[in-house]
Design an enzyme around this catalytic site. Structure first.
Site, PDB file in Angstrom:
ATOM      1  N   TYR A  29     -34.471 -67.580  13.352  1.00 39.11           N
ATOM      2  CA  TYR A  29     -35.189 -67.338  14.598  1.00 39.11           C
ATOM      3  C   TYR A  29     -35.423 -65.834  14.751  1.00 39.11           C
ATOM      4  O   TYR A  29     -34.991 -65.193  15.704  1.00 39.11           O
ATOM      5  CB  TYR A  29     -34.477 -67.948  15.808  1.00 39.11           C
ATOM      6  CG  TYR A  29     -35.499 -68.363  16.856  1.00 39.11           C
ATOM      7  CD1 TYR A  29     -36.281 -69.496  16.654  1.00 39.11           C
ATOM      8  CD2 TYR A  29     -35.739 -67.595  17.972  1.00 39.11           C
ATOM      9  CE1 TYR A  29     -37.272 -69.848  17.555  1.00 39.11           C
ATOM     10  CE2 TYR A  29     -36.728 -67.941  18.885  1.00 39.11           C
ATOM     11  CZ  TYR A  29     -37.478 -69.069  18.659  1.00 39.11           C
ATOM     12  OH  TYR A  29     -38.469 -69.407  19.557  1.00 39.11           O
ATOM     13  N   HIS A  31     -36.577 -61.920  14.886  1.00 36.23           N
ATOM     14  CA  HIS A  31     -37.315 -61.039  15.808  1.00 36.23           C
ATOM     15  C   HIS A  31     -37.354 -59.645  15.189  1.00 36.23           C
ATOM     16  O   HIS A  31     -36.844 -59.437  14.076  1.00 36.23           O
ATOM     17  CB  HIS A  31     -36.661 -61.056  17.189  1.00 36.23           C
ATOM     18  CG  HIS A  31     -35.185 -60.788  17.159  1.00 36.23           C
ATOM     19  ND1 HIS A  31     -34.649 -59.586  16.746  1.00 36.23           N
ATOM     20  CD2 HIS A  31     -34.116 -61.584  17.454  1.00 36.23           C
ATOM     21  CE1 HIS A  31     -33.336 -59.633  16.819  1.00 36.23           C
ATOM     22  NE2 HIS A  31     -32.974 -60.848  17.232  1.00 36.23           N
ATOM     23  N   GLU A  32     -37.927 -58.697  15.930  1.00 34.32           N
ATOM     24  CA  GLU A  32     -38.106 -57.338  15.391  1.00 34.32           C
ATOM     25  C   GLU A  32     -36.778 -56.688  14.983  1.00 34.32           C
ATOM     26  O   GLU A  32     -36.759 -55.807  14.134  1.00 34.32           O
ATOM     27  CB  GLU A  32     -38.819 -56.443  16.409  1.00 34.32           C
ATOM     28  CG  GLU A  32     -40.293 -56.755  16.589  1.00 34.32           C
ATOM     29  CD  GLU A  32     -41.110 -56.540  15.309  1.00 34.32           C
ATOM     30  OE1 GLU A  32     -40.773 -55.614  14.545  1.00 34.32           O
ATOM     31  OE2 GLU A  32     -42.052 -57.309  15.085  1.00 34.32           O
ATOM     32  N   GLY A  33     -35.678 -57.092  15.631  1.00 31.22           N
ATOM     33  CA  GLY A  33     -34.373 -56.551  15.247  1.00 31.22           C
ATOM     34  C   GLY A  33     -34.049 -56.917  13.807  1.00 31.22           C
ATOM     35  O   GLY A  33     -33.730 -56.055  12.980  1.00 31.22           O
ATOM     36  N   HIS A  34     -34.165 -58.209  13.485  1.00 28.09           N
ATOM     37  CA  HIS A  34     -33.931 -58.651  12.101  1.00 28.09           C
ATOM     38  C   HIS A  34     -34.903 -57.957  11.140  1.00 28.09           C
ATOM     39  O   HIS A  34     -34.520 -57.519  10.053  1.00 28.09           O
ATOM     40  CB  HIS A  34     -34.163 -60.158  11.960  1.00 28.09           C
ATOM     41  CG  HIS A  34     -33.278 -61.017  12.809  1.00 28.09           C
ATOM     42  ND1 HIS A  34     -33.743 -61.715  13.904  1.00 28.09           N
ATOM     43  CD2 HIS A  34     -31.959 -61.322  12.722  1.00 28.09           C
ATOM     44  CE1 HIS A  34     -32.754 -62.407  14.439  1.00 28.09           C
ATOM     45  NE2 HIS A  34     -31.661 -62.184  13.756  1.00 28.09           N
ATOM     46  N   GLN A 145     -26.416 -52.706  14.695  1.00 32.06           N
ATOM     47  CA  GLN A 145     -25.451 -52.122  15.640  1.00 32.06           C
ATOM     48  C   GLN A 145     -25.311 -52.993  16.893  1.00 32.06           C
ATOM     49  O   GLN A 145     -24.305 -52.943  17.586  1.00 32.06           O
ATOM     50  CB  GLN A 145     -25.910 -50.704  16.014  1.00 32.06           C
ATOM     51  CG  GLN A 145     -25.001 -49.958  16.967  1.00 32.06           C
ATOM     52  CD  GLN A 145     -23.586 -49.820  16.433  1.00 32.06           C
ATOM     53  OE1 GLN A 145     -23.378 -49.533  15.263  1.00 32.06           O
ATOM     54  NE2 GLN A 145     -22.596 -50.042  17.294  1.00 32.06           N
ATOM     55  N   LYS A 146     -26.328 -53.818  17.171  1.00 34.59           N
ATOM     56  CA  LYS A 146     -26.293 -54.755  18.299  1.00 34.59           C
ATOM     57  C   LYS A 146     -24.964 -55.519  18.332  1.00 34.59           C
ATOM     58  O   LYS A 146     -24.409 -55.771  19.395  1.00 34.59           O
ATOM     59  CB  LYS A 146     -27.475 -55.717  18.150  1.00 34.59           C
ATOM     60  CG  LYS A 146     -27.399 -57.018  18.887  1.00 34.59           C
ATOM     61  CD  LYS A 146     -27.812 -56.840  20.309  1.00 34.59           C
ATOM     62  CE  LYS A 146     -27.924 -58.129  21.089  1.00 34.59           C
ATOM     63  NZ  LYS A 146     -27.215 -59.274  20.619  1.00 34.59           N
ATOM     64  N   ASP A 147     -24.485 -55.920  17.157  1.00 29.53           N
ATOM     65  CA  ASP A 147     -23.205 -56.635  17.067  1.00 29.53           C
ATOM     66  C   ASP A 147     -22.142 -55.651  16.581  1.00 29.53           C
ATOM     67  O   ASP A 147     -21.724 -55.672  15.417  1.00 29.53           O
ATOM     68  CB  ASP A 147     -23.347 -57.835  16.131  1.00 29.53           C
ATOM     69  CG  ASP A 147     -24.368 -58.831  16.664  1.00 29.53           C
ATOM     70  OD1 ASP A 147     -24.045 -59.559  17.596  1.00 29.53           O
ATOM     71  OD2 ASP A 147     -25.514 -58.825  16.168  1.00 29.53           O
ATOM     72  N   MET A 181     -33.069 -56.980  21.684  1.00 28.86           N
ATOM     73  CA  MET A 181     -33.640 -58.212  21.127  1.00 28.86           C
ATOM     74  C   MET A 181     -32.528 -59.123  20.633  1.00 28.86           C
ATOM     75  O   MET A 181     -31.543 -58.649  20.056  1.00 28.86           O
ATOM     76  CB  MET A 181     -34.582 -57.869  19.993  1.00 28.86           C
ATOM     77  CG  MET A 181     -35.827 -57.183  20.487  1.00 28.86           C
ATOM     78  SD  MET A 181     -36.924 -56.792  19.151  1.00 28.86           S
ATOM     79  CE  MET A 181     -38.234 -55.985  20.071  1.00 28.86           C
TER      80      MET A 181
HETATM   81  P1  AMP Z   1     -28.129 -62.954  13.803  1.00 27.71           P
HETATM   82  O1  AMP Z   1     -29.290 -63.711  13.255  1.00 27.71           O
HETATM   83  O2  AMP Z   1     -28.083 -62.910  15.282  1.00 27.71           O
HETATM   84  O3  AMP Z   1     -26.822 -63.326  13.147  1.00 27.71           O
HETATM   85  O4  AMP Z   1     -28.374 -61.446  13.379  1.00 27.71           O
HETATM   86  C1  AMP Z   1     -28.561 -61.082  12.024  1.00 27.71           C
HETATM   87  C2  AMP Z   1     -28.458 -59.584  11.910  1.00 27.71           C
HETATM   88  O5  AMP Z   1     -29.454 -58.977  12.708  1.00 27.71           O
HETATM   89  C3  AMP Z   1     -27.102 -59.052  12.404  1.00 27.71           C
HETATM   90  O6  AMP Z   1     -26.683 -57.998  11.536  1.00 27.71           O
HETATM   91  C4  AMP Z   1     -27.452 -58.524  13.767  1.00 27.71           C
HETATM   92  O7  AMP Z   1     -26.596 -57.478  14.201  1.00 27.71           O
HETATM   93  C5  AMP Z   1     -28.851 -58.010  13.545  1.00 27.71           C
HETATM   94  N1  AMP Z   1     -29.565 -57.901  14.821  1.00 27.71           N
HETATM   95  C6  AMP Z   1     -29.642 -58.856  15.790  1.00 27.71           C
HETATM   96  N2  AMP Z   1     -30.317 -58.384  16.861  1.00 27.71           N
HETATM   97  C7  AMP Z   1     -30.646 -57.097  16.560  1.00 27.71           C
HETATM   98  C8  AMP Z   1     -31.345 -56.069  17.251  1.00 27.71           C
HETATM   99  N3  AMP Z   1     -31.837 -56.257  18.490  1.00 27.71           N
HETATM  100  N4  AMP Z   1     -31.502 -54.874  16.646  1.00 27.71           N
HETATM  101  C9  AMP Z   1     -31.001 -54.665  15.391  1.00 27.71           C
HETATM  102  N5  AMP Z   1     -30.343 -55.591  14.683  1.00 27.71           N
HETATM  103  C10 AMP Z   1     -30.167 -56.789  15.244  1.00 27.71           C
END
Ligand code: AMP
Length: 277
Positions: A29, A31-34, A145-147, A181
Site C-alpha cells: 500500500y 506512498h511517497e514515503g516508501h 525514520q518515521k518508525d 505519510m
Molecule cells: P511499512 O510498509 O509501513 O512497513 O513501511 C516500510 C518502510 O517505509 C519502513 O522502513 C517505514 O519506516 C518506511 N516509511 C513508512 N512511512 C514513511 C514515511 N512517511 N517517510 C519515510 N519512510 C516511511
C-alpha cells in the site's frame, strides 16, 4: 521489473546480480514515503529489491492485520517507473510454514514506547527482517525514520547478529500539512484526517521550545501533551522525550534526542517523531 513470489526464484534472481544490492522492505500500500526509500536505493546501488509482505507476526491479536490495506497492482504500477529489479511478494504460508519456531528478539531497546504498547510487535519485526536479509543478501537496507524505534532495533540486530550490510535511514515524508505519510492514514475519515495534523503540531511546538534553549525533557513532554489535549478527536497513548540511541526517557537533553508519540484518531493509531540535536 520481475515480480517474484517463490523463494527459489528470488534466490536465482539474487545470484544473477553483480554489484551492490539495495533492499527496501515494505508491507505494501505504497506512498511517497516508501517511494523515497526506493529512489534512494536506486541511486546508491546497482540492483534494487523491494519486498511487499504484510507480516502477520508483527500484528497483535487486536490489531488491524485482516483489514490492513492491500493493492498489489497499484503498488507495482508505482514501482515500475523507479527502476526496481525485483519485487518479492512471499506468502505468509511460505514465510511461516507449519512447524515454524525460530525467532529473533532484541531485548532492552524493544521494551519502551511502541514495544510497551504492542507486546510482541518487535519480535515479529526483527524475525521477518532477519529472514528478508537472509533471503535477499543486500549490501544496504533502507528504512524510514518515521518508525524510529524500528530503526534503532534493526540497527542493534544488525550489529549483534553480524549481518554484513549497512542500514540506511531515510527522512520521514509528510503531506503538505505536516501529517507523516502512512498506509494507515487511509483509515481516517475527513474530520480525523484534519485532526491528525495534531501529531506534527505537538512535535513542532516541543521542537520550538528546544530551539529556544529549553533542555528540560519533562517540559517538552508537557508541551506535546498540551497540544494533543487541545484536539478533541485525538487520544494520546504516549509522548516521549528519550535518548536517541538507548530510547530511555531523559531528564535533561544533552546529545541527540527523540521526541515521539502514539495517538489514536478514532480507531486509527498513528505514530510520529522528530529527532533533536
Ligand atoms: P511499512 O510498509 O509501513 O512497513 O513501511 C516500510 C518502510 O517505509 C519502513 O522502513 C517505514 O519506516 C518506511 N516509511 C513508512 N512511512 C514513511 C514515511 N512517511 N517517510 C519515510 N519512510 C516511511
Amino acid at each position: 521489473m520481475d515480480i517474484i513470489s517463490s523463494l527459489s526464484d528470488l534466490r536465482a534472481a539474487r545470484l544473477s546480480f553483480e554489484g551492490t544490492v539495495g533492499l527496501v522492505p515494505t508491507m505494501g500500500y505504497l506512498h511517497e514515503g516508501h517511494l523515497s526509500l526506493v529512489s534512494r536505493a536506486r541511486a546508491e546501488n546497482e540492483h534494487v529489491i523491494v519486498t511487499i509482505f504484510v507480516n502477520p507476526t508483527q500484528f497483535g491479536a487486536n490489531e488491524d492485520l485482516s483489514k490492513y490495506p492491500r493493492d498489489l497492482d497499484r503498488d507495482l504500477s508505482l514501482l515500475r517507473p523507479l527502476g526496481v529489479d525485483v519485487v518479492w511478494t512471499p506468502s505468509a504460508e511460505m514465510m511461516y510454514p507449519p512447524g515454524y519456531q525460530t525467532w529473533v528478539e532484541v531485548e532492552a531497546l524493544t521494551h519502551p514506547l511502541e514495544g510497551s504498547m504492542r507486546p510482541g510487535h518487535f519480535k515479529g519485526v526483527t524475525t521477518i527482517v532477519a529472514k528478508l536479509f537472509n533471503a535477499t543478501q543486500p549490501h544496504k537496507a533502507y528504512f524510514g525514520q518515521k518508525d524510529a524505534q524500528q530503526v534503532a532495533v534493526i540497527r542493534r540486530m544488525v550489529v549483534d547478529l553480524n549481518f554484513p550490510l549497512e542500514v540506511i535511514v531515510c527522512p520521514t515524508q509528510r503531506e503538505a500539512d505536516g501529517l507523516a505519510m502512512s498506509s494507515r492514514n487511509k483509515y481516517l475519515n475527513e474530520a480525523e484526517r484534519k485532526a491528525a495534523t495534531v501529531l506534527f503540531r505537538a512535535l513542532r511546538a516541543a521542537k520550538e521550545l528546544y530551539e529556544a534553549g529549553e533542555r528540560d525533557a519533562e517540559i517538552l513532554r508537557i508541551k506535546m501533551k498540551e497540544v494533543l489535549e487541545m484536539e478533541p478527536l485525538a487520544k494520546m497513548q504516549y509522548v516521549s522525550c528519550a535518548d536517541y540511541d538507548s530510547l530511555e526517557e531523559l531528564d535533561v537533553l544533552k546529545g541527540r534526542a527523540l521526541l515521539s508519540m502514539a495517538v489514536f484518531l478514532g480507531k486509527t493509531r498513528l505514530i510520529d517523531n522528530f529527532v533533536l540535536g
